[in-house]
Design an enzyme around this catalytic site. Structure first.
Site, PDB file in Angstrom:
ATOM      1  N   CYS A 115       0.821  -1.216   0.000  1.00 38.28           N
ATOM      2  CA  CYS A 115       0.000   0.000   0.000  1.00 38.28           C
ATOM      3  C   CYS A 115       0.851   1.261   0.000  1.00 38.28           C
ATOM      4  O   CYS A 115       0.320   2.368   0.028  1.00 38.28           O
ATOM      5  CB  CYS A 115      -0.955   0.005   1.188  1.00 38.28           C
ATOM      6  N   GLU A 155       2.866   2.786   2.187  1.00 40.43           N
ATOM      7  CA  GLU A 155       3.021   3.719   3.299  1.00 40.43           C
ATOM      8  C   GLU A 155       4.344   3.521   4.029  1.00 40.43           C
ATOM      9  O   GLU A 155       4.631   4.239   4.971  1.00 40.43           O
ATOM     10  CB  GLU A 155       1.862   3.602   4.293  1.00 40.43           C
TER      11      GLU A 155
END
Length: 663
Positions: free
Chosen positions: A359, A361
């Site tokens: 994702c 992050e």
């Protein structure tokens, strides 16, 4: 391993408290379906039991580390601290990651020592294939089977020759053990038979438990041997196509994607993949063009495909592809290595970063894992209260770094970096209620608070300070438990119907039916699956995603990267392909200096299909649906509740000085 225990008198106070699950039962349903483990008596954990297990597991890790290194454990102070962590999780001021809710304090960690299962994400580079051959592929499979999402790159393309099988040698048989390690070993043997031109491997699957049998340690049920048998067959075909030539970008991604498909085929924990490739490689950019790569259509979906973007590059062609299908995403490796929070300027502390997680992050080195933890500013009345929560959110994630993994390469980088990711969710709700300036203040004061605690606890554990500590994760289902919007994203609609799929055999269906939730057979899987509908209201005055321009979404991501995330911000910016696609190159050209990564997704009008996960509704429909609902309780049979009532009246105090901890 010594076990830390919370005071029973303290726990008794929470047994009949109603947890503040969000969104009209959606949060509780997600918890019961996804994170509540089956106890020895065959019943599901309740919220108070899950937190008890998680907190006791966390403080057991701390206690054993301190005692093993003779650093001086204080049981009274630990009890007081653990009780405050418990309360802040119970009231959902912060939550451990889904992997922590599922695995912390279970035999997975307490007996088997598989602390890797507590981590959200990992990255592995294929750039070292000359030295380690099958290792990156085996690492991805092993980590994926523990529920860890894994990123990888294509830098190994051309580094080795796929020599092929030595057909003059006698075939060798490998009886695959009924273990995770056995599955991974079978992959290693298959790959190395082609990389080193050894004898063909014949696999014996007879020891693998049958489909549907329970997996005692990790939970869930066995998928049988068929997914593994299928991956062996498919990988052989991939390697045969590449035999006699340098390993290609396509072969690397094919193998990794097939592994992902195999892992997702069974068990209760899922995984995710992201691949990073060259923005100038047509071969890479066409991997999800199934007119070009027809053979990838059945497994290409298993990874998000992104490119390593170069600062100053021409984004025109990339944006045409993004407008078509939302890929590739972009990661600016120079920014990932050079910056922590953008407002701090370049520090080059992460110069060894090689990629990120699915994702995006987290910036990660090759073979590095990371634990994330989620905080909810909107669930706090004051900044001081939020800063107190950050202490315990930080402490949970830092504690996970004390657990060694079974991979030496991973231990080497994790023991050095101690990287964690304290995240924030409900950002849209907070902005609606308090405004941007108040958010900036909370983020900056909160970031400083985490750095202070990192100094204190790193000294206490006698370990290095964390190289980075903060991020913005997309949340997945964890934020639903707390009734928060995920990460920095705005909702598609203030009012909507959220649909969830449940097995026809699920014990959750009966209480949902009693509470008058709408349940119907799942379209296309009527014999095995049902769909339940939950009406959701995300809050008054909140804007919706289609009200935000692409420029405003990028600006918010850059705001979070500047004031909060020293790792990264996970953001999927949506855009109208009819009116905003021509803006994309300009947006990327401007924000390439303020972000480390971004994904984009075209908003497609129409195209609704039966039983969509989210369906926008108006306020009148929402109130009609809510008024239909009765009391929802997953407590269970009356006898179980009676036992809880009886136990809650027990005034036994099993730890001296208990009143001190509760003060």
């Amino acid at each position: 391993m010594e076990e830390f225990k919370l005071s029973q008198k303290f726990i008794n106070k929470y047994k009949r408290k109603k947890p503040p699950f969000g969104f009209n039962g959606l949060g509780e349903l997600v918890y019961m379906r996804t994170y509540s483990r089956i106890k020895k008596n065959g019943k599901n954990e309740r919220w108070w039991e899950t937190i008890k297990r998680v907190v006791e597991g966390t403080y057991s890790m701390q206690m054993n580390w301190i005692n093993q290194h003779q650093l001086g454990w204080n049981p009274w102070q630990a009890q007081k601290s653990a009780q405050e962590m418990y309360d802040r999780i119970f009231t959902m001021k912060f939550l451990p990651p889904g992997r922590g809710l599922w695995a912390m304090g279970t035999p997975i960690t307490e007996e088997k020592g598989l602390y890797a299962a507590l981590n959200n994400c990992a990255f592995v580079s294929t750039g070292t294939l000359k030295e380690d051959y099958a290792k990156p592929f085996c690492f991805l499979m092993d980590a994926s089977m523990l529920g860890v999402g894994v990123g990888f790159d294509t830098k190994g393309a051309g580094e080795i020759i796929v020599k092929g099988i030595n057909k003059s040698r006698q075939e060798e048989t490998f009886v695959i053990p009924d273990t995770r390690e056995g599955w991974v070993e079978s992959l290693r043997l298959l790959l190395e038979s082609y990389f080193h031109e050894t004898a063909s491997i014949v696999f014996d699957y007879t020891k693998i438990r049958a489909e549907g049998e329970p997996i005692k340690g990790f939970g869930g049920v066995s998928s049988g041997h068929e997914p593994l048998k299928e991956i062996h067959k498919d990988i052989r075909e991939v390697l045969e196509r590449n035999s006699g030539e340098p390993i290609s970008v396509t072969t690397i991604v094919d193998i990794m994607n097939l592994i992902g498909k195999c892992v997702v085929a069974g068990n209760v924990r899922r995984t995710a993949e992201i691949v990073f490739g060259d923005a100038e490689s047509e071969e890479y950019l066409d991997l999800k063009n199934y007119k070009v790569n027809k053979h990838r259509e059945t497994y290409g979906w298993t990874s998000n495909n992104s490119v390593f973007a170069e600062l100053g590059m021409d984004y025109t062609d990339i944006c045409k592809r993004i407008t078509d299908n939302g890929e590739p995403g972009l990661a600016w490796l120079d920014n990932m290595r050079h910056y922590s929070r953008m407002k701090n300027g370049g520090d080059d502390k992460d110069h060894r970063v090689a990629g990120g997680n699915p994702c995006l992050e987290q910036s990660l080195e090759s073979y590095e894992l990371c634990c994330l933890v989620e905080t909810f500013p909107s669930n706090h009345e004051s900044l001081e209260d939020y800063k107190r929560t950050l202490k315990y959110a930080y402490l949970y994630a830092k504690t996970v770094t004390l657990g060694k993994t079974h991979w030496s390469d991973t231990n080497r980088v994790m023991l050095r970096n101690r990287r964690i990711g304290c995240s924030v969710s409900g950002v849209a709700q907070f902005i609606t209620k308090h405004g941007m300036e108040e958010l900036r203040k909370w983020l900056e004061d909160g970031y400083d608070t985490i750095q202070d605690w990192d100094c204190i606890y790193s000294d206490w554990f006698a370990i290095p300070k964390s190289i980075k500590t903060t991020s913005v994760k997309p949340s997945g289902t964890v934020s639903l438990l707390a009734g928060a919007t995920p990460g920095l994203h705005y909702p598609e609609s203030r009012f909507y119907i959220r649909r969830m799929r449940l097995s026809n055999q699920s014990d959750l269906i009966e209480p949902l039916e009693k509470a008058n939730y709408h349940i119907e057979p799942a379209f296309g899987s009527e014999d095995t699956t049902k769909v339940v509908e939950i009406p959701v209201d995300v809050g008054e005055g909140i804007r919706t995603a289609n009200e935000l321009s692409i420029w405003e979404q990028f600006s918010l991501a850059a705001f979070m990267q500047r004031h909060w995330a020293d790792n990264q911000v996970s953001c999927t910016a949506t855009f109208d392909p009819d009116t905003e696609s021509t803006e994309l190159p300009h947006v990327l050209n401007y924000f390439q200096y303020y972000l480390k990564g971004i994904s984009l997704l075209p908003r497609l009008n129409g195209g609704a299909y039966k039983q969509m996960p989210y369906e926008a509704i108006d306020e009148k429909t929402y109130h009609f649906e809510v008024e239909r609902l009765g009391y929802l309780s997953f407590v269970g049979v009356e006898g179980e509740q009676a036992e809880v009532d009886k136990f809650c009246n027990n005034d036994v105090c099993d730890i001296p000085g208990e009143e001190f901890y509760e003060a």
